[in-house]
Design an enzyme around this catalytic site. Sequence first.
Site, PDB file in Angstrom:
ATOM      1  N   GLU A 148       0.826  -1.214   0.000  1.00  0.00           N
ATOM      2  CA  GLU A 148       0.000   0.000   0.000  1.00  0.00           C
ATOM      3  C   GLU A 148       0.855   1.257   0.000  1.00  0.00           C
ATOM      4  OE1 GLU A 148      -4.015   1.885   2.011  1.00  0.00           O
ATOM      5  OE2 GLU A 148      -2.899   0.367   3.146  1.00  0.00           O
ATOM      6  N   HIS A 207      -9.935  -4.734  11.982  1.00  0.00           N
ATOM      7  CA  HIS A 207     -10.387  -4.820  10.590  1.00  0.00           C
ATOM      8  C   HIS A 207     -11.834  -5.298  10.559  1.00  0.00           C
ATOM      9  CE1 HIS A 207     -10.627  -5.246   6.411  1.00  0.00           C
ATOM     10  NE2 HIS A 207      -9.545  -5.962   6.152  1.00  0.00           N
TER      11      HIS A 207
END
Length: 420
Positions: free
Chosen positions: A319, A345
Amino acid sequence: MSQRRVVITGLGAVTPLGNTVEETWAGIRSGKSGVGPVTLFNAADYSVKIAAEVKNFSLDAYDVDHKLIRKMARFTKFLTAACIQAVHDAGYDNTTFGQDNSGIITGIGIGGFDALESGFTRYCDPKFGPNRVPPLTAPMMLENEAAANVSMLLGIHGPVWTLSTACASGTDSLGLAMDMIRSGRVDICLGSGTEACITGFGISCFQVLQALVSTFNDDPQKASRPFDKKRNGFVMAEGSAVLVLEELEHAKKRGAHIYAELAGYGASSDAYHITAPTPDGSGGALCITRALQDAGVKPEDVQYYNAHGTSTQANDEAETKMIKTAFGSHSYKMKISSTKSMTGHMIGAAGVIEALFCVKAINDNFFPPTINLDNPDLEHGCDLDYVPNKGVEGRIDVAASASLGFGGHNGCVVIKRYNA
């Protein structure tokens, strides 16, 4: 003909940090972790003994019929509560929202694991067997049942859709809801996500993939540590988040409070691997570039980027490369944070709660922190400004939030400060 503008007029959330938007955002501002020992099942024999659970939650406060509640799986209950919060925040009640040309799009990565697991346990038990499976197992475990229940509660007669693109589901649901409004199919739409897969089976599935962190069982609040050298897996979380998206003129006509503008959306596919992102981040970079173009903004216009930031080895390195590709030299000038360091998450709900955090960040002029970032993983290129450990004040006019899902699904939304 000019494109219909889409604004955000209501917010709702049920998260590991709190059962309202206010409680959740207060946790983000203070750098609080929602991670703790698993209580939803006995994790004694598991290598992963921690998760980010929703705490002290009940639908009783939402005036929902108990007969309906008993027919809902946990993920449906979360979505129901968050949707009621959001429509009320937008100035509607349970009877008036459906009177407008409305819809709901819900992102779900996994669905009713609790209903599936309890039904299958009964099926495998010789005392019960195939003829004694709970009769509502099928409807409770189906992914579409969450949005369907909300549509019945609020009287929504427009599109009631469920979208599943793994961990990108929430972000993609916002993009689809925005496109529905832009196209004129609806005037107002709930962009939402929900998830509840902290079950014995759910944790087992990700534990054996070695995707979950297992080295901080004795110190759970330190477990989610995106971009840090000691990161070694994500923390499973649950909850729901909802944005009320509305066509600008429709919102103005009814005198709605406008939080921000949902200005752009982009999607892409890595076409690379079923669980890993493209190592060079090129797939994710493409969705960011498309979202910026859709919003009509340049990379240098973005002050804040809410990262997918899962705290896994593969994601955080890829990322960071993705951000550098999409934003170029501006990557080192804007602020980036992973709020998953606090929420864990939330899978299908992750993209929506992180977009909600962008809205709050713009309204509060506050950059959320990435907690537990003690030693950035410079060896693997994690050298950007991730707002380590403590949030900072500062004006935000444009924010972006991206999500990356198993299967190579990538989505990105761009949110602007509202200007009439």
